[in-house]
Design a protein around this motif. Structure first.
Motif, PDB file in Angstrom:
ATOM      1  N   ALA A  67     -14.598  15.565  33.701  1.00 45.50           N
ATOM      2  CA  ALA A  67     -13.850  14.688  32.786  1.00 45.50           C
ATOM      3  C   ALA A  67     -14.813  13.940  31.857  1.00 45.50           C
ATOM      4  CB  ALA A  67     -13.001  13.701  33.585  1.00 45.50           C
ATOM      5  N   GLU A  68     -15.912  13.434  32.409  1.00 42.86           N
ATOM      6  CA  GLU A  68     -16.908  12.714  31.595  1.00 42.86           C
ATOM      7  C   GLU A  68     -17.528  13.629  30.537  1.00 42.86           C
ATOM      8  OE1 GLU A  68     -18.570   9.601  35.036  1.00 42.86           O
ATOM      9  OE2 GLU A  68     -19.779  11.329  34.421  1.00 42.86           O
ATOM     10  N   LEU A  69     -17.742  14.881  30.926  1.00 44.37           N
ATOM     11  CA  LEU A  69     -18.409  15.836  30.045  1.00 44.37           C
ATOM     12  C   LEU A  69     -17.463  16.637  29.156  1.00 44.37           C
ATOM     13  CD1 LEU A  69     -20.982  17.108  32.681  1.00 44.37           C
ATOM     14  CD2 LEU A  69     -21.580  15.942  30.561  1.00 44.37           C
ATOM     15  N   SER A  70     -16.179  16.359  29.255  1.00 48.71           N
ATOM     16  CA  SER A  70     -15.195  17.164  28.514  1.00 48.71           C
ATOM     17  C   SER A  70     -15.442  17.220  27.006  1.00 48.71           C
ATOM     18  CB  SER A  70     -13.772  16.683  28.802  1.00 48.71           C
ATOM     19  OG  SER A  70     -13.604  15.350  28.381  1.00 48.71           O
ATOM     20  N   PRO A  71     -15.958  16.148  26.347  1.00 46.70           N
ATOM     21  CA  PRO A  71     -16.236  16.280  24.903  1.00 46.70           C
ATOM     22  C   PRO A  71     -17.273  17.358  24.589  1.00 46.70           C
ATOM     23  CG  PRO A  71     -16.219  13.964  25.550  1.00 46.70           C
ATOM     24  CD  PRO A  71     -16.180  14.769  26.814  1.00 46.70           C
ATOM     25  N   ILE A  72     -18.112  17.701  25.584  1.00 47.70           N
ATOM     26  CA  ILE A  72     -19.102  18.768  25.403  1.00 47.70           C
ATOM     27  C   ILE A  72     -18.588  20.080  25.977  1.00 47.70           C
ATOM     28  CG2 ILE A  72     -21.428  19.537  26.022  1.00 47.70           C
ATOM     29  CD1 ILE A  72     -22.165  16.584  26.390  1.00 47.70           C
ATOM     30  N   LEU A  73     -17.990  19.992  27.166  1.00 52.33           N
ATOM     31  CA  LEU A  73     -17.576  21.212  27.874  1.00 52.33           C
ATOM     32  C   LEU A  73     -16.484  21.970  27.141  1.00 52.33           C
ATOM     33  CD1 LEU A  73     -17.539  20.064  31.623  1.00 52.33           C
ATOM     34  CD2 LEU A  73     -19.257  21.443  30.444  1.00 52.33           C
ATOM     35  N   THR A  74     -15.493  21.240  26.625  1.00 58.60           N
ATOM     36  CA  THR A  74     -14.356  21.922  25.988  1.00 58.60           C
ATOM     37  C   THR A  74     -14.795  22.801  24.822  1.00 58.60           C
ATOM     38  OG1 THR A  74     -12.865  20.173  26.705  1.00 58.60           O
ATOM     39  CG2 THR A  74     -12.102  21.598  24.923  1.00 58.60           C
ATOM     40  N   PRO A  75     -15.498  22.253  23.806  1.00 57.95           N
ATOM     41  CA  PRO A  75     -15.941  23.137  22.712  1.00 57.95           C
ATOM     42  C   PRO A  75     -16.974  24.168  23.172  1.00 57.95           C
ATOM     43  CG  PRO A  75     -16.856  20.936  22.421  1.00 57.95           C
ATOM     44  CD  PRO A  75     -15.874  20.847  23.538  1.00 57.95           C
TER      45      PRO A  75
ATOM     46  N   SER B 275     -22.132  15.474  21.655  1.00 61.43           N
ATOM     47  CA  SER B 275     -20.852  15.819  21.039  1.00 61.43           C
ATOM     48  C   SER B 275     -20.942  15.740  19.517  1.00 61.43           C
ATOM     49  CB  SER B 275     -19.757  14.884  21.559  1.00 61.43           C
ATOM     50  OG  SER B 275     -18.530  15.183  20.961  1.00 61.43           O
ATOM     51  N   MET B 276     -21.614  14.699  19.007  1.00 59.25           N
ATOM     52  CA  MET B 276     -21.794  14.556  17.558  1.00 59.25           C
ATOM     53  C   MET B 276     -22.639  15.702  17.006  1.00 59.25           C
ATOM     54  SD  MET B 276     -22.467  10.449  17.195  1.00 59.25           S
ATOM     55  CE  MET B 276     -23.364  10.685  15.672  1.00 59.25           C
ATOM     56  N   MET B 277     -23.696  16.078  17.737  1.00 57.38           N
ATOM     57  CA  MET B 277     -24.555  17.179  17.300  1.00 57.38           C
ATOM     58  C   MET B 277     -23.794  18.498  17.282  1.00 57.38           C
ATOM     59  SD  MET B 277     -27.337  15.671  16.555  1.00 57.38           S
ATOM     60  CE  MET B 277     -28.422  17.045  16.253  1.00 57.38           C
ATOM     61  N   MET B 278     -22.915  18.699  18.267  1.00 58.22           N
ATOM     62  CA  MET B 278     -22.146  19.940  18.345  1.00 58.22           C
ATOM     63  C   MET B 278     -21.183  20.074  17.172  1.00 58.22           C
ATOM     64  SD  MET B 278     -21.376  20.234  22.445  1.00 58.22           S
ATOM     65  CE  MET B 278     -20.551  21.817  22.419  1.00 58.22           C
ATOM     66  N   LYS B 279     -20.672  18.946  16.695  1.00 58.97           N
ATOM     67  CA  LYS B 279     -19.740  18.986  15.568  1.00 58.97           C
ATOM     68  C   LYS B 279     -20.416  19.441  14.276  1.00 58.97           C
ATOM     69  CE  LYS B 279     -16.562  15.569  17.433  1.00 58.97           C
ATOM     70  NZ  LYS B 279     -16.146  14.162  17.446  1.00 58.97           N
ATOM     71  N   LYS B 280     -21.742  19.283  14.218  1.00 59.24           N
ATOM     72  CA  LYS B 280     -22.483  19.700  13.029  1.00 59.24           C
ATOM     73  C   LYS B 280     -22.813  21.187  13.042  1.00 59.24           C
ATOM     74  CE  LYS B 280     -24.616  15.161  12.416  1.00 59.24           C
ATOM     75  NZ  LYS B 280     -25.887  14.414  12.364  1.00 59.24           N
TER      76      LYS B 280
END
Length: 196
Positions: free
Chosen positions: A177-185, A129-134
């Protein structure tokens, strides 16, 4: 009381037919089981020697080769061989190889995620998730295929379909639900840049 020999003589056609059916069934089972036990090519020599591939075999081998720990010249030689096998196929079969490859990658990722202990799952999701934000929200102007090549919209659409299928059909609601920080974006990105 009829003798056994008389019974066999009288019904030999039925018995011989039944025996033939059983032998055919046993032979078929052995043949299928034996074929299932044949390992797929893994080493460079095995890959380069193989010339007849099912779509699924070719897809899995292409994925494995991408992550193989071989030296670069060996990997390039393997990829060149696999690419020739891919390009020799009709377009419909090429697209099927892409679909099989996408399924294989997604199934492997899901299996690895499920094998992780809960704390490692959480840490992995947080890190990705942190990597995706970059990653920039909009791709750079020079993003896309190399000059002279067009986007393969059919292939992109197949990969998108397989991702959506894996998310909606293969993951449990708890995993989503666990993966939502990655799945949503990630799904938002797919919708934004998906082939029309």
């Amino acid at each position: 009381m009829p003798k056994i020999a008389d019974v066999i003589r009288r019904h030999w056609k039925i018995w011989s037919s039944a025996a033939a059916v059983l032998l055919i069934a046993a032979g078929t089972w052995w043949f299928v089981a034996a074929r299932r036990r044949v390992p797929e090519p893994r080493t460079p020599a095995e890959v380069l020697a193989k010339t007849k591939w099912s779509d699924a075999e070719l897809a899995r081998c292409m994925v494995r080769t991408a992550f193989a720990k071989e030296d670069q010249p060996t990997k390039e030689k393997m990829f060149a061989h696999l690419k020739r096998q891919y390009e020799a196929r009709e377009r419909s079969r090429q697209l099927n190889v892409i679909r099989e490859g996408a399924r294989f990658v997604l199934d492997e990722l899901i299996a690895k995620y499920r094998a992780m202990p809960p704390e490692k799952r959480l840490a992995t999701v947080k890190f990705i998730s942190m990597m995706m934000k970059k990653v920039p929200k909009h791709p750079p102007r020079n993003a896309g295929p190399p000059p002279g090549q067009k986007r393969d919209l059919e292939a992109e659409k197949i990969v998108q379909e397989e991702i959506l299928h894996a998310v909606n059909q293969k993951l449990t609601s708890r995993e989503r639900a666990e993966l939502s920080p990655i799945l949503t974006p990630g799904l938002q990105f797919l919708q934004r840049y998906a082939p029309k």
